[in-house]
Enzyme design. Structure first.
Site, PDB file in Angstrom:
ATOM      1  N   GLU A   1      -6.346  -5.396   1.512  1.00 38.62           N
ATOM      2  CA  GLU A   1      -6.424  -6.437   0.484  1.00 38.62           C
ATOM      3  C   GLU A   1      -6.923  -7.764   1.040  1.00 38.62           C
ATOM      4  OE1 GLU A   1      -2.696  -6.459  -1.599  1.00 38.62           O
ATOM      5  OE2 GLU A   1      -2.911  -4.360  -2.178  1.00 38.62           O
TER       6      GLU A   1
ATOM      7  N   LYS B   1       0.590  -3.622 -13.811  1.00 38.09           N
ATOM      8  CA  LYS B   1      -0.601  -2.943 -13.282  1.00 38.09           C
ATOM      9  C   LYS B   1      -1.109  -2.000 -14.360  1.00 38.09           C
ATOM     10  CE  LYS B   1       0.741  -2.807  -8.378  1.00 38.09           C
ATOM     11  NZ  LYS B   1       1.481  -2.007  -7.375  1.00 38.09           N
TER      12      LYS B   1
END
Length: 434
Positions: free
Chosen positions: A210, A343
């Site tokens: 990330e 999400k």
């Protein structure tokens, strides 16, 4: 305006694994959406359909999900002549056609790809920006720009180091705009790089999935120390707070927790939920930690409840709640956490994501919109977080283009809103409170 054609394909995510992309055509043009994929997944998530053909992409192909779209979902949606602004109707139809509790027939990755593309088409059909269309679908009269939570130190399942806890984040809550928050985040990130380089050498500044650094440290406290020092060096001690994603389900072992789970197994070093809670409380005392995600295993309900009642900070449910209204209702009833991690691919449709968000907010929770570790250049969640007014988003470090794609889209939205732009800032946990 009805759907003229839908075509899906396999593309690649930021880890080099296949994922689903959907092209949807109406008379207004082409609308494209791509689906993300997580590494540390909760066991209660909707099913991401993979081919499991070991001779191709190590079993991670998504040709079956693509085929379900092209051969089954597409003809059904085209023949029904549904208007693309009817998000709920279209999502409901796909869910009914799938007919399973966890979308295991078509795959949540198939349904979500179409759902996202429909949402983008619906915005253009209405002649409004995507964030405004999402705000309308959610019944929100205003929109809010979020505080970014930059994941700048990676551990856990996202990195090859010994660090057990998965994410250490910086939140520039003292900024006065999203653009300023980006600048603060970037400056702290570059200071952090120098701090790590000085202490551990140049090799330690390689980045994880990330975009955060993954220095080979074992002590989670050391990561907090590095952040504290980088924030101070950048000159933002009063403006930046810290968030963590522990992803504790990854190191839960028979009722206890193993903070050295990447080493050979040794039960003598496991700690109890109470010991782990005490460790978190020491972090909260010694560092500006204001948010901890997944502090315990997804089924360790007692530990969650005890911690949330006494910690005095934001406690975020991810693996615990998996964006699923049933799990959220249970967690709200038991007061297990006080913030939802949203999400879209955990639940698998835009409509259900909006329902999950509204349910969390109606229980007085905060909501943090999130990327997945396997991402694409799709920027849907940038518009989603603004339209849903959640006030917080985590989509990686200010590094790696699939992360910056989202942050840059929020910058554009802020610019477009001009004097109407409202930045969540220190009210990121409840930005709609007057």
């Amino acid at each position: 305006m009805s759907i003229l054609k839908i075509h899906a394909r396999e593309i690649f995510d930021s880890r080099g694994n296949p994922t689903v992309e959907v092209d949807l055509y109406t008379a207004k043009g082409l609308f494209r959406a791509a689906v993300p994929s997580g590494a540390s997944t909760g066991i209660y998530e909707a099913l991401e359909l993979r081919d499991n053909d070991k001779t191709r992409f190590m079993g991670k192909g998504v040709s079956k999900a693509v085929e379900h779209i092209n051969k089954t979902i597409a003809p059904a949606l085209v023949s029904k002549k549904l208007n693309v602004v009817e998000q709920e109707k279209i999502d409901q139809l796909m869910i009914e056609m799938d007919g399973t509790e966890n979308k295991s027939k078509f795959g949540a990755n198939a349904i979500l790809g179409v759902s996202l593309a429909v949402c983008k088409a619906g915005a253009v059909e209405k002649g409004v920006p995507l964030y405004r269309h999402i705000a309308d679908l959610a019944g929100n009269p205003e929109v809010i720009l979020p505080v970014p939570a930059f994941n700048v130190i990676n551990g856990g399942s996202h990195a090859g180091n010994k660090l057990a806890m998965q994410e250490f984040m910086i939140l520039p809550v003292g900024a006065s705009s999203f653009r300023e928050a980006m600048r603060i985040g970037a400056e702290v990130y570059h200071n952090l790089k120098n701090v790590i380089k000085e202490k551990y050498g140049k090799d330690a500044t390689n980045v994880g999935d990330e975009g955060g650094f993954a220095p080979n440290i074992l002590e989670n406290k050391e990561a907090l120390e590095l952040l504290k020092s980088a924030i101070a060096k950048a000159g933002y001690t009063d403006q930046v707070v810290i968030g963590m994603d522990v992803a504790a389900s990854e190191f839960y072992r028979a009722g206890k927790y193993d903070l050295d789970f990447k080493s050979p197994d040794d039960a003598s070093r496991y700690i109890t939920p109470d010991q782990l809670a005490d460790l978190y409380k020491s972090f909260i005392k010694d560092y500006p930690v204001v948010s901890i995600e997944d502090p315990f295993d997804q089924d360790d309900w007692d530990a969650w409840q005890k911690f949330t009642a006494t910690a005095g900070i934001q406690v975020v449910g991810d693996d615990l709640t998996v964006t699923n209204p049933k799990r959220i209702a249970k967690a709200a009833g038991e007061k297990s956490c006080n913030c939802l991690l949203l999400k879209v691919n955990q639940i698998g449709s835009v409509t259900e994501s909006l329902q999950a968000c509204k349910l969390a907010q109606s229980n007085g929770w905060g909501v943090m919109v999130s990327h997945r570790s396997g991402e694409t250049e799709d920027t849907f969640i940038a518009d989603l977080v603004v339209g849903l007014c959640t006030g917080q988003i985590k989509t990686g470090a200010p590094c790696r283009s699939e992360r910056l794609a989202k942050y840059n889209q929020i910058l554009r939205i802020e610019e477009e809103l001009g004097s109407k732009a409202k930045f969540a800032g220190r009210s990121f946990r409840n930005p709609l409170a007057k």
